[in-house]
Design a protein around this motif. Sequence first.
Motif, PDB file in Angstrom:
ATOM      1  N   UNK A 115       0.829  -1.199   0.000  1.00  0.00           N
ATOM      2  CA  UNK A 115       0.000   0.000   0.000  1.00  0.00           C
ATOM      3  C   UNK A 115       0.868   1.254   0.000  1.00  0.00           C
ATOM      4  N   UNK A 116       1.899   1.267   0.860  1.00  0.00           N
ATOM      5  CA  UNK A 116       2.799   2.427   0.917  1.00  0.00           C
ATOM      6  C   UNK A 116       3.507   2.629  -0.413  1.00  0.00           C
ATOM      7  N   UNK A 117       3.969   1.513  -0.996  1.00  0.00           N
ATOM      8  CA  UNK A 117       4.679   1.625  -2.271  1.00  0.00           C
ATOM      9  C   UNK A 117       3.767   2.142  -3.376  1.00  0.00           C
ATOM     10  N   UNK A 118       2.475   1.825  -3.278  1.00  0.00           N
ATOM     11  CA  UNK A 118       1.523   2.345  -4.261  1.00  0.00           C
ATOM     12  C   UNK A 118       1.303   3.833  -4.052  1.00  0.00           C
ATOM     13  N   UNK A 119       1.080   4.196  -2.800  1.00  0.00           N
ATOM     14  CA  UNK A 119       0.784   5.604  -2.518  1.00  0.00           C
ATOM     15  C   UNK A 119       1.971   6.484  -2.879  1.00  0.00           C
ATOM     16  N   UNK A 120       3.191   5.983  -2.594  1.00  0.00           N
ATOM     17  CA  UNK A 120       4.364   6.841  -2.813  1.00  0.00           C
ATOM     18  C   UNK A 120       4.911   6.721  -4.223  1.00  0.00           C
ATOM     19  N   UNK A 121       4.215   6.016  -5.120  1.00  0.00           N
ATOM     20  CA  UNK A 121       4.582   6.026  -6.528  1.00  0.00           C
ATOM     21  C   UNK A 121       5.670   5.050  -6.924  1.00  0.00           C
ATOM     22  N   UNK A 122       6.041   4.146  -6.018  1.00  0.00           N
ATOM     23  CA  UNK A 122       7.086   3.193  -6.380  1.00  0.00           C
ATOM     24  C   UNK A 122       6.487   2.053  -7.195  1.00  0.00           C
ATOM     25  N   UNK A 123       5.267   1.637  -6.844  1.00  0.00           N
ATOM     26  CA  UNK A 123       4.520   0.711  -7.696  1.00  0.00           C
ATOM     27  C   UNK A 123       3.422   1.493  -8.402  1.00  0.00           C
ATOM     28  N   UNK A 124       3.033   0.945  -9.550  1.00  0.00           N
ATOM     29  CA  UNK A 124       1.875   1.517 -10.229  1.00  0.00           C
ATOM     30  C   UNK A 124       0.663   0.667  -9.903  1.00  0.00           C
ATOM     31  N   UNK A 125      -0.423   1.279  -9.508  1.00  0.00           N
ATOM     32  CA  UNK A 125      -1.615   0.484  -9.176  1.00  0.00           C
ATOM     33  C   UNK A 125      -2.238  -0.117 -10.431  1.00  0.00           C
ATOM     34  N   UNK A 126      -2.916  -1.270 -10.261  1.00  0.00           N
ATOM     35  CA  UNK A 126      -3.636  -1.861 -11.385  1.00  0.00           C
ATOM     36  C   UNK A 126      -4.874  -1.030 -11.687  1.00  0.00           C
ATOM     37  N   UNK A 127      -5.556  -0.608 -10.620  1.00  0.00           N
ATOM     38  CA  UNK A 127      -6.645   0.330 -10.812  1.00  0.00           C
ATOM     39  C   UNK A 127      -6.865   1.085  -9.510  1.00  0.00           C
ATOM     40  N   UNK A 128      -7.724   2.069  -9.569  1.00  0.00           N
ATOM     41  CA  UNK A 128      -7.956   2.869  -8.382  1.00  0.00           C
ATOM     42  C   UNK A 128      -7.373   4.254  -8.526  1.00  0.00           C
ATOM     43  N   UNK A 129      -7.585   5.045  -7.499  1.00  0.00           N
ATOM     44  CA  UNK A 129      -7.212   6.448  -7.592  1.00  0.00           C
ATOM     45  C   UNK A 129      -6.612   6.926  -6.268  1.00  0.00           C
ATOM     46  N   UNK A 130      -5.603   7.784  -6.384  1.00  0.00           N
ATOM     47  CA  UNK A 130      -5.010   8.382  -5.189  1.00  0.00           C
ATOM     48  C   UNK A 130      -5.103   9.891  -5.362  1.00  0.00           C
ATOM     49  N   UNK A 131      -5.599  10.567  -4.332  1.00  0.00           N
ATOM     50  CA  UNK A 131      -5.708  12.029  -4.415  1.00  0.00           C
ATOM     51  C   UNK A 131      -4.973  12.652  -3.248  1.00  0.00           C
ATOM     52  N   UNK A 132      -4.293  13.721  -3.556  1.00  0.00           N
ATOM     53  CA  UNK A 132      -3.549  14.448  -2.535  1.00  0.00           C
ATOM     54  C   UNK A 132      -4.098  15.869  -2.545  1.00  0.00           C
ATOM     55  N   UNK A 133      -4.703  16.274  -1.442  1.00  0.00           N
ATOM     56  CA  UNK A 133      -5.344  17.595  -1.404  1.00  0.00           C
ATOM     57  C   UNK A 133      -6.226  17.823  -2.630  1.00  0.00           C
ATOM     58  N   UNK A 134      -6.998  16.787  -2.964  1.00  0.00           N
ATOM     59  CA  UNK A 134      -7.937  16.843  -4.085  1.00  0.00           C
ATOM     60  C   UNK A 134      -7.294  16.844  -5.464  1.00  0.00           C
ATOM     61  N   UNK A 135      -5.963  16.691  -5.524  1.00  0.00           N
ATOM     62  CA  UNK A 135      -5.339  16.562  -6.836  1.00  0.00           C
ATOM     63  C   UNK A 135      -5.111  15.074  -7.111  1.00  0.00           C
ATOM     64  N   UNK A 136      -5.456  14.681  -8.328  1.00  0.00           N
ATOM     65  CA  UNK A 136      -5.256  13.273  -8.681  1.00  0.00           C
ATOM     66  C   UNK A 136      -3.758  13.017  -8.894  1.00  0.00           C
ATOM     67  N   UNK A 137      -3.158  12.114  -8.110  1.00  0.00           N
ATOM     68  CA  UNK A 137      -1.714  11.875  -8.243  1.00  0.00           C
ATOM     69  C   UNK A 137      -1.405  10.420  -8.605  1.00  0.00           C
ATOM     70  N   UNK A 138      -2.427   9.679  -8.996  1.00  0.00           N
ATOM     71  CA  UNK A 138      -2.199   8.280  -9.382  1.00  0.00           C
ATOM     72  C   UNK A 138      -1.165   8.222 -10.496  1.00  0.00           C
ATOM     73  N   UNK A 139      -0.245   7.246 -10.400  1.00  0.00           N
ATOM     74  CA  UNK A 139       0.770   7.013 -11.430  1.00  0.00           C
ATOM     75  C   UNK A 139       1.889   8.063 -11.496  1.00  0.00           C
TER      76      UNK A 139
END
Lengths: 250, 392, 291, 341
Positions: free
Chosen positions: A44-68
């Motif tokens: 989970x940490x590696x996904x959130x911090x951008x080390x892995x790329x998620x298969x699907x889903x979305x990560x938002x930081x202060x309402x900005x989409x930061x997935x991938x």
Amino acid sequence: MRLEVKGLSKAFGGVHAVDELDFTVEPGQIYAVIGPNGAGKTTLFNLISGIYRPDCGEIRLNDERVTNLPPEQLAARGMLRTFQHMQVCMNMSALENVMLGRHLHTVRGFWSALLRLPQLRRSEQACREQAAELLEFVGCHDYLESAASALPYGALKRLEIARALAAKPGILLLDEPAAGLNTTETAALERLIASIAADGITVVLVEHDMKLVMSISEQVLVLDYGRRLAVGTPTEVRQNPDVIAAYLGG
Amino acid sequence: MRTLSRTPARTLARRTLALVAALACGGLTAPLLAADPIRIGAFVSATGPASLLGDPELKTLELYVEKINEQGGVLGRELELIHYDDAGRASEARRYANRLLRSDRVDLLIGGSTTGTTMAAVPLAERAGRPLISMAGAIEITEPVRPWIFKTPQTDRMAAERVLEDMQQRGIERIGLISGTDSFGRSGREQTHAIAADYGIEIVADRTYGPQDTDMTSQLTRIRNTEGVEAVFNFGFGQGPAIVTRNYAHLGIELPLYQSHGVASDRFLELVGSAGEGVRLPASPLLVPDALPEDDPQRPVVQAYKEAYEARWGESVSTFGGYAYDALMLAVEAMEKAGTTEPEAVRSALERIEGFVGVTGTFNLSPEDHNGLDPSSFRLLEVRDGRWHLVD
Amino acid sequence: MLAEFLQYLIAGVTIGATYALVALGFTLVYNASHVINFAQGEMLMIGGMATVALLALGVPLPLAIALAILTAALLGLLLHRLAIAPARQADVVTLIIITIGAAIFLRGIAQVIWGRDYHSLPSFSQPEAINLFGATMYTQSLWVLGISAMVVILLALFFARTAVGRATLAVCMNKRAARLMGVRVEWVLTLAFTLAAVLGAIAGVVAAPITLTSYDIGIMLGLKGFVAAAIGGLGSGVGAIVGGLLLGISEAMTAGYLSSDYKDAVAFLLILLILLFMPRGLFGSREAERV
Amino acid sequence: MVIPRWIPGKVSGMPLLIAVLLLFPLTTGNEFHLDIATQMALIAATVVGLNLLVGYAGQVSLGHAAFFAIGAYGSAVLTSTYGWSAVPALLGSAALVAAIAWLFGRPLLRLKGHYLSMATLGFGIIVAIVINNEGWLTGGPDGMAVAPFSIFGFELSVFDDYTLWGVEVTGALLWYVVAAFLLVVAVWIALNIIDSPIGRALRAVHGSEVAARVVGVDTAHYKLMIFVVSAIYASVMGSFYAHYTGFITPELATFEHSIELITMVVLGGMGSTFGVIIGAVLLLLLPQLLADFQQYEMLLFGLILMLTMIFMPKGLLPTLCQLFTRVLDRSRLSARRRDET
């Protein structure tokens, strides 16, 4: 800084390490992620911090989409982290490791580096002083000029935190910060995390030390096989029958 | 390193020390001006891709410096040979030429084995004012004439002329050219292109191969399939032409095959075996000493060289060793003629050498011609029954 | 037309098979230790030159070949034991430089012992050439192809069926895990270097009747083998074989149909294009990064 | 606690380098020694640039000789054939090299592993083949002559003598001064880069690339930057080398030459600016020393290279520095013990 995770999934060769996960961390919170070994916490940490790329889903930081986004761009947006298996540059001194953390906040233009312009020299001097302060803040004042490879385990853990703090995080991800520490060191760590949060930095931590988790966290997320088992305050989580079953019965 | 005059081990220790001292700490180490032997400096490509040239050259120089010293040296002084291996690299050649001129303070330079290594050293010899006798083929070494620069091999243009002339006589008008991409092959290819029309010959196919290539069937197939090819000419040296010859035979190409002087050694015959039958090439008479007419002035010279070389080194002679023989002998002749080793006197004596019979040919040098050979010095040979034969 | 094409194809496949064997040697060592063994080409040279030397001493051909391959195997073993293993803590680049030193050293020894001449080896069988649909083929080409194929099959069986082979694969995948599983990693690495040397020597011996051989033939053929391995993705066995054949065929086709001046360039252009558009090579594996 | 640093501080290294460069010509009047020293300085400067890439960014270029050769041939062709003056020719070649390096580096440096080395290998050999084949432009395998370096109408030829402010100097000495100056500038720039956030980022790549990335370092960007910088180093030094030697051949671009440059870096000590200078000096000196062993030269060269790397895997200077600090520590320790008793 607010962190929002929606429908996040990641599978390794058919095994769902993280499976359709949703949660939100409010600004300034101390948020803990717990779960048995293999529950997918580090993934989970590696996904959130951008080390892995998620298969699907979305990560938002202060309402900005930061997935991938790659880790360096997440760092520029204020998301910093430490590692369970520490990532310290052993070929550098402790101080330099922390100075590295200030990278985004130094004068680092090509020409000013090439010609060693006065502004760069001033910036480097300031960077050095701030790094030294941070090392003191985390309690590593004895090791300022030491080679990182000469530091004891506990000091390295704090060094990683100092490096992350140097980058002026809005949100800090700590991956098992207490692992391998004795009780005195853990107590010091607890005070450190509290004072970091007091500065308004959101803290997310993955931790096995339940005593630590229960005493400092405001929200706790319990993972099991990559899925959310429970979420709530430490007291709520402790009383959740599913959690008790997973931890004791499983 | 120096042949004769000092024990090798002590020389080595002294020279190594001197160089370390001079280069590392910096000491005043002008070489000891000992009992004044005449210093001949040589830089050859004894290893590396051009070792087929440099190896016999070096062996020849060593052999004849010994011989000359046994017979009392030159002008009553011993010859001292100082030689380095440039491995076919121009930058090394430049360094060693400079070392020979500045540190070893030689009276005369012999080298390099290839055009590139020679040209890298040319400005140094000119600057130092010491005669340089090259053993490389390209015409540009002595054309335009540079006061201090001489060379002993015929130019590659002469080789091309000799081959094209023979083709013309056989009535061949369209040929396929194949050449190596090294200095020797490139330069030969250019010269062949430049003069082919003079002999009424058209080059209809033109292929190349790398100096280290191990298979040329593709190139040869292409040439064979080009319409109208009546003969094939290969300009190259080393193992490349041997492989070309073998591939040529295996592909069953029936057209006449010509090689350049780059393969002129008995080694070539061993490598190609029966595939070499019928191959023609221009070469020095060195390969067929006994086939020369009794009254040919070159006959005794060539016979003596071949005998001495093969006795000393236990391997067959090549054309390239002959270039070194001629270079050394021209230098000796010039010094004796000048009566001194003073560079300018030796230089102008070299320019005045006439009718000097060498292994490669008869040299007639002049201020306008620093090579002194004509195409007739090339004999046309043909391989028959695994041996060289003179083509009349 | 067809005959011409076939002729190029035969030439390309023959030399390509040689490249493939050398490339396999590179791959084997690279997988086991991440070292690019620049002494690989010298093993090829040792194979050819030792055979020539032994033949000259009157040793019959099959025995000479066996002894030459054994010599190369011993050198491969010594290379790892004496030069690579003592420096195992060093940076990979340092190890690569050690193999370059070893290559120069071996070349130096060969030059002192065997001289600088080119040598030919007799063809393994008579007649030397046969006609094939209008194209000519060396019978030695058949030897090259047959032996290469055999070696590849044996190698595949070795990795799939034997405990030692599986241990080698384990080391290639993860050294630390292999050690935990009780594999003697150093021993396996030595084996990889030895096997690579054997592959090189076999290539050197079977190709020598076609290519001729000399003390410095390893420079060019070694480089070509490395290029073949690079085309295949440096680390894939199948890639090495395909890379070798692709390299050989592209050289022959370019020399025949396009420009013989630039036939070598085509192979290197191939590398650039593959790296730019298929960054892991044709058969390179995707490694997941672990934190 | 003494940190065994690979880089002896700027404070000690630079003055020492300058002192050695200044003193050397006073110790020899021999033009051959000056000639070797001049070439050493130019090659050493190239290697200092290459070290930034290999020693810091941890990327191996197997085609660096190609950049050197493009610089050399670029300057040679533009000045000799097209009549440009030396400085624009040098800058033009360097710009071309920078563009090529950027073009190749950008996609490749985002990948991990030996991809850059393989791509540079391919590129380098292609350049060598082109130089060898396009004889109309480059003189082919025979090489080409290069005009002397000229600036503001002043022609600097190693074969002329000059009178500067009433003092007679040889061209060889002047060239030595130029080369020495270039080396000092090259080292100064390299040290500046290393001792900046860029250098820190690159060293971090060697230590832990992940650590660098999670604190916001765009490692691929810095690798690319340093790749381009090191290529420019090679190009500029190649230009000077061409003007200095006055004659160049395709050997400058060969794979062997690339390997030689890398070997200098590793021999001297990866990541040690002054170490790689020693590496360059030794590798150029060794053939001169071994020349006396005739046919054993190659054998000995290989043996020495192998043994040095086996027993000093970190390179000469770092190993010696470590040894030195260890001895120093030990003596300090024994001194302390003496104080205590």
